[in-house]
Motif scaffolding. Structure first.
Motif, PDB file in Angstrom:
ATOM      1  N   TYR B  43       0.857  -1.187   0.000  1.00  0.00           N
ATOM      2  CA  TYR B  43       0.000   0.000   0.000  1.00  0.00           C
ATOM      3  C   TYR B  43       0.889   1.232   0.000  1.00  0.00           C
ATOM      4  CZ  TYR B  43      -4.247  -2.642   0.882  1.00  0.00           C
ATOM      5  OH  TYR B  43      -5.318  -3.490   0.748  1.00  0.00           O
ATOM      6  N   TYR B  44       0.526   2.242  -0.800  1.00  0.00           N
ATOM      7  CA  TYR B  44       1.321   3.470  -0.730  1.00  0.00           C
ATOM      8  C   TYR B  44       0.453   4.661  -0.369  1.00  0.00           C
ATOM      9  CZ  TYR B  44       0.547   3.942  -5.949  1.00  0.00           C
ATOM     10  OH  TYR B  44       0.057   4.015  -7.227  1.00  0.00           O
ATOM     11  N   LEU B  45       1.013   5.476   0.501  1.00  0.00           N
ATOM     12  CA  LEU B  45       0.277   6.584   1.091  1.00  0.00           C
ATOM     13  C   LEU B  45       1.090   7.855   0.880  1.00  0.00           C
ATOM     14  CD1 LEU B  45      -2.189   7.300   2.869  1.00  0.00           C
ATOM     15  CD2 LEU B  45      -0.790   6.782   4.856  1.00  0.00           C
ATOM     16  N   ASP B  46       0.498   8.830   0.156  1.00  0.00           N
ATOM     17  CA  ASP B  46       1.216  10.079  -0.092  1.00  0.00           C
ATOM     18  C   ASP B  46       0.377  11.306   0.280  1.00  0.00           C
ATOM     19  OD1 ASP B  46      -0.596   9.776  -2.114  1.00  0.00           O
ATOM     20  OD2 ASP B  46       0.799  10.051  -3.764  1.00  0.00           O
ATOM     21  N   VAL B  73      -1.186 -13.656   3.046  1.00  0.00           N
ATOM     22  CA  VAL B  73      -0.761 -12.414   2.394  1.00  0.00           C
ATOM     23  C   VAL B  73       0.334 -11.694   3.190  1.00  0.00           C
ATOM     24  CG1 VAL B  73      -2.665 -11.072   3.408  1.00  0.00           C
ATOM     25  CG2 VAL B  73      -1.571 -10.263   1.317  1.00  0.00           C
ATOM     26  N   GLU B  74       1.367 -11.334   2.484  1.00  0.00           N
ATOM     27  CA  GLU B  74       2.488 -10.561   3.014  1.00  0.00           C
ATOM     28  C   GLU B  74       2.180  -9.106   2.647  1.00  0.00           C
ATOM     29  OE1 GLU B  74       7.389 -10.680   2.376  1.00  0.00           O
ATOM     30  OE2 GLU B  74       6.021 -11.864   1.144  1.00  0.00           O
ATOM     31  N   MET B  75       2.382  -8.174   3.590  1.00  0.00           N
ATOM     32  CA  MET B  75       1.921  -6.807   3.322  1.00  0.00           C
ATOM     33  C   MET B  75       2.927  -5.760   3.800  1.00  0.00           C
ATOM     34  SD  MET B  75      -1.851  -5.345   4.265  1.00  0.00           S
ATOM     35  CE  MET B  75      -2.749  -6.597   3.334  1.00  0.00           C
ATOM     36  N   GLU B  76       2.970  -4.640   3.075  1.00  0.00           N
ATOM     37  CA  GLU B  76       3.843  -3.524   3.446  1.00  0.00           C
ATOM     38  C   GLU B  76       3.111  -2.208   3.200  1.00  0.00           C
ATOM     39  OE1 GLU B  76       7.735  -3.650   1.590  1.00  0.00           O
ATOM     40  OE2 GLU B  76       8.044  -1.498   1.774  1.00  0.00           O
ATOM     41  N   LEU B  77       3.360  -1.246   4.082  1.00  0.00           N
ATOM     42  CA  LEU B  77       2.872   0.120   3.866  1.00  0.00           C
ATOM     43  C   LEU B  77       4.080   1.001   3.625  1.00  0.00           C
ATOM     44  CD1 LEU B  77       0.679   2.393   3.978  1.00  0.00           C
ATOM     45  CD2 LEU B  77       1.127   2.534   6.432  1.00  0.00           C
ATOM     46  N   ILE B  78       4.081   1.735   2.499  1.00  0.00           N
ATOM     47  CA  ILE B  78       5.163   2.683   2.251  1.00  0.00           C
ATOM     48  C   ILE B  78       4.578   4.103   2.232  1.00  0.00           C
ATOM     49  CG2 ILE B  78       5.024   2.167  -0.253  1.00  0.00           C
ATOM     50  CD1 ILE B  78       8.122   3.530   1.516  1.00  0.00           C
ATOM     51  N   ALA B  79       5.134   4.969   3.090  1.00  0.00           N
ATOM     52  CA  ALA B  79       4.671   6.357   3.146  1.00  0.00           C
ATOM     53  C   ALA B  79       5.714   7.264   2.515  1.00  0.00           C
ATOM     54  CB  ALA B  79       4.421   6.773   4.594  1.00  0.00           C
ATOM     55  N   PHE B  80       5.238   8.243   1.719  1.00  0.00           N
ATOM     56  CA  PHE B  80       6.148   9.260   1.185  1.00  0.00           C
ATOM     57  C   PHE B  80       5.374  10.556   1.010  1.00  0.00           C
ATOM     58  CE2 PHE B  80       4.767   9.104  -3.290  1.00  0.00           C
ATOM     59  CZ  PHE B  80       4.236   7.837  -3.390  1.00  0.00           C
ATOM     60  N   ALA B  81       6.116  11.650   0.724  1.00  0.00           N
ATOM     61  CA  ALA B  81       5.491  12.985   0.620  1.00  0.00           C
ATOM     62  C   ALA B  81       4.637  13.225   1.879  1.00  0.00           C
ATOM     63  CB  ALA B  81       4.699  13.112  -0.671  1.00  0.00           C
TER      64      ALA B  81
END
Lengths: 151, 151, 151
Positions: B43-46, B73-81
């Motif tokens: 998941y990406y959160l900007d 399910v393997e899961m990752e959250l990546i935050a940017f901006a």
């Protein structure tokens, strides 16, 4: 075995020639070439903004009519969170949805959203389908090779 | 060799039977079927909009609990901006993040954002991880077969 | 044949070891590892909000400069709907676009948007390319293994 490796080298070579060509001839670039017999695309909608919903439905129709894809693309719309608005019987989207439905598009709604928001299914169009979770649908579809698009 | 081609023909046939069926029986459609042993989702959160952040964290949990994916399910959250707000110690998201962490989710932050905005890492939760760039993470993960979702 | 199956078992084993490790050592996680020789990424822009456009162009440059990807990534920007604003000659984005162009990025515009909105192509930068539909581009690129990113 040797022949297979040779083929691999040729293919690997082509992989690197293509971007180089694209870089030197960007102005002659005519878009990606459709080289497969069959495409799959899942659109996901999680907003109720009418402009966003209308654009999503128009985008889907544009992709179905793209000369590179026409007759070769399987498509689904999955709505969750505020996106459920697209299926509201009192909303203005029935004509566009029916048009997509007749072109074979699957119209799906997240069951979690319906349950969490205590939405009466009778207030939504009867021609839609329900899936356990919209996010699960996105993950499974991508793993199965579907393109996913978030307008 | 002949057997392999036969198998290919059967598989290609199945590919075309499935969409045809889906189109004629949309109302009986129950969502994509989980046919793999293992799924991966990034998941990406900007954005810093609290509604968007809360929805993203809820979406992730919904996908983890989807009966088609649970335990698979393997899961990752990546935050940017502006998305870095999700990891701010003074923010309201610690409980939800801890819950995801305990379910094995990787919580990652873009180092470029931290550097460009002169953010003191001490103001962010200590249980997060850092990656060189959020956008590089998205590209590498997708190339590695991860589904990516932008709420 | 037996050797191939042995290899499959080893690879399958590695698949399950990796997430387990990631879960127990999240704080030591350094981001996805670039294991491929070549990456492909398509950014899509469908909004005219200057903040969103600037962020998209910055994201693209950040990904090009990511140490894990530098010199190994092919990239394209596709604009459609309100996203056409990025290519407006009177807009403030020429320097950033030229910078991306010089790094080999393909700058593409949806022809449907131009036709539906009766936009004179002379008002858009001459160094851009046109594709039949932005959404078709996304679907074909994803089918061809490109990562797609929607900022």
């Amino acid at each position: 075995m040797k022949n297979r490796f040779s083929l691999l080298f040729v293919l690997a070579g082509l992989l690197f020639i293509k971007p180089a060509f694209a870089q030197t001839a960007a102005s002659e670039f005519k878009g990606a070439e459709a080289t497969q017999a069959h495409y799959k695309a899942l659109y996901y909608l999680d907003e109720s903004d009418p402009k966003k919903i209308k654009q999503t439905l128009r985008n889907m129709d544009n992709a179905l009519e793209d000369t590179r894809l026409k007759g070769k693309v399987e498509m689904e719309l999955i709505a969750f969170a505020d996106g459920v608005a697209v299926y509201d019987k009192t909303g203005p989207y029935e004509a566009e949805l029916q048009k997509l439905l007749q072109k074979g598009v699957i119209l799906a709604q997240c069951s979690n959203t319906v349950r969490e928001r205590h939405i009466d299914k009778a207030t939504l169009f009867s021609f839609i389908s329900y899936v356990p979770s919209g996010n699960g649908e996105i993950i499974i579809r991508q793993a199965d090779g579907w393109a996913t698009i978030h307008p």
